[in-house]
Design an enzyme around this catalytic site. Structure first.
Site, PDB file in Angstrom:
ATOM      1  N   LYS A   1     172.754  -2.731  37.127  1.00  0.00           N
ATOM      2  CA  LYS A   1     174.184  -2.415  37.098  1.00  0.00           C
ATOM      3  C   LYS A   1     174.404  -0.929  37.382  1.00  0.00           C
ATOM      4  O   LYS A   1     175.314  -0.546  38.117  1.00  0.00           O
ATOM      5  CB  LYS A   1     174.780  -2.784  35.728  1.00  0.00           C
ATOM      6  CG  LYS A   1     174.908  -4.289  35.516  1.00  0.00           C
ATOM      7  CD  LYS A   1     175.208  -4.681  34.070  1.00  0.00           C
ATOM      8  CE  LYS A   1     175.197  -6.190  33.929  1.00  0.00           C
ATOM      9  NZ  LYS A   1     175.405  -6.676  32.563  1.00  0.00           N
TER      10      LYS A   1
ATOM     11  N   GLN B   1     175.959  -4.547  26.555  1.00  0.00           N
ATOM     12  CA  GLN B   1     175.018  -5.535  27.091  1.00  0.00           C
ATOM     13  C   GLN B   1     174.609  -6.514  25.985  1.00  0.00           C
ATOM     14  O   GLN B   1     174.170  -6.111  24.915  1.00  0.00           O
ATOM     15  CB  GLN B   1     173.783  -4.795  27.653  1.00  0.00           C
ATOM     16  CG  GLN B   1     172.770  -5.706  28.305  1.00  0.00           C
ATOM     17  CD  GLN B   1     173.309  -6.386  29.568  1.00  0.00           C
ATOM     18  OE1 GLN B   1     173.983  -5.785  30.384  1.00  0.00           O
ATOM     19  NE2 GLN B   1     172.993  -7.666  29.708  1.00  0.00           N
TER      20      GLN B   1
ATOM     21  N   ASP C   1     183.827  -6.288  31.259  1.00  0.00           N
ATOM     22  CA  ASP C   1     183.355  -7.671  31.395  1.00  0.00           C
ATOM     23  C   ASP C   1     184.490  -8.700  31.319  1.00  0.00           C
ATOM     24  O   ASP C   1     184.281  -9.870  31.606  1.00  0.00           O
ATOM     25  CB  ASP C   1     182.346  -7.985  30.276  1.00  0.00           C
ATOM     26  CG  ASP C   1     180.907  -7.815  30.740  1.00  0.00           C
ATOM     27  OD1 ASP C   1     180.646  -7.974  31.942  1.00  0.00           O
ATOM     28  OD2 ASP C   1     180.042  -7.540  29.881  1.00  0.00           O
TER      29      ASP C   1
END
Ligand code: NDP
Length: 281
Positions: free
Chosen positions: A50, A94, A117
């Site tokens: 990422k 995460q 997200d």
């Protein structure tokens, strides 16, 4: 037709890179902050990927790597600090988190305006009732972009989503519904999965079981999107759909690897730059 996720993801990254230039010209440097807790090896690889993507398109990325012994209070304090930092446009925690930590409480604490997200309940609700411009979960957003690029219009089609997770199946169904598909959702208690698949014009498989969806079930000419990523004992990566048999019947299909995976990564960049644009407004 094989829907090439790698190629479409490269196009998306190009668009984001241009968007970053436009923001930089206005004195805004888009920034994503990733929080990683503990030493989960897969998480380390994902976060590295990422951050590399961010670097490629000119998004500043920071990582806070906390020890596995981090307490809930410590993690919540970090989220609060990032929420208050104007240089941080997107926050991504995460998952999975170590066992002592309450994931839901952490995700809920992220400012919805920084929710890279799209997992915050506000943004989940916004998708559900159609509030535009809010961040959306990356995987289903990437699938929608793939359908658009392949000129597949969901309107009036029968779409079947196999899987009902909060990160893939449910938001996927909401996005197909928003685009006027007639949507069904199948899951582990569905009575006759083969029959459900056989009726669908668009099948999205997000199960996590290697080749569970048989090629022979696919309706002739259907569009097949395979979200699954399953590592076999021999090291091969396969999807949730029996690819070679399904490809013979489908009008369009996504491969694994090189399908939805690269799109998920690319859509995180889209979410981040959108959050930066909104913050600037
Ligand atoms: P979850 O494990 O959270 O959800 C799996 C879903 O599949 C559940 O809703 C479950 O039903 C359903 N299911 C399980 N067995 C069956 C069955 N026999 N028949 C029908 N449905 C079944 O997984 P995720 O949604 O997080 O991920 C799904 C897959 O997608 C995984 O392979 C994952 O690795 C992959 N993935 C890929 C991404 C990418 O970028 N390509 C991103 C995210 C995920 P129930 O609810 O009843 O238990």
């Amino acid at each position: 037709m094989i829907i090439d996720g790698k190629q479409i993801a490269a196009k998306v990254r190009g668009e984001v890179a241009q968007g970053v230039k436009d923001l930089l010209a206005k004195g805004i440097q888009p920034g994503l902050t990733v929080v990683r807790v503990g030493e989960d090896p897969a998480s380390a690889i994902y976060v590295r990927g990422k951050r590399k993507d961010c670097e490629e398109v000119g998004i500043r990325s920071d990582e806070h790597h906390l020890p596995a012994t981090t307490t809930q209070a410590e993690l919540m304090a970090l989220v609060a600090k990032l929420n208050a930092d104007p240089k941080v446009h997107g926050i991504l925690v995460q998952l999975p988190l170590p066992k002592q930590l309450d994931e839901r409480q952490v995700l809920d604490a992220i400012d919805p305006r920084k929710d890279a997200d799209g997992f915050h309940p506000f943004n989940v609700g916004a998708l559900s009732i159609g509030i535009p411009g809010t961040p959306r979960p990356c995987t289903p957003a990437g699938v929608m972009r793939m359908l658009d690029e392949a000129k597949v219009d969901p309107k009036g089609k029968r779409a079947l989503v196999v899987g009902r997770s909060n990160i893939v199946g449910k938001p996927m169904a909401a996005m197909l519904l928003e685009r006027h598909a007639t949507v069904s959702i199948a899951h582990s208690r569905t009575a006759d999965l083969a029959a459900e698949v056989g009726r669908a014009d668009i099948v999205v498989a997000a199960i996590g079981k290697a080749e569970l969806v048989k090629g022979a079930w696919i309706k002739d000419g259907a569009v097949v999107v395979d979200v699954g990523m399953n590592r076999l004992d021999d090291g091969r990566l396969v999807g949730d759909v029996e690819y070679s048999a399904a490809a013979k019947r489908a009008s369009a299909i996504t491969p694994v690897p090189g399908g939805v995976g690269p799109m998920t990564r690319a859509m995180l960049l889209v979410n981040t730059i959108e959050l930066a644009r909104r913050a600037a407004r």
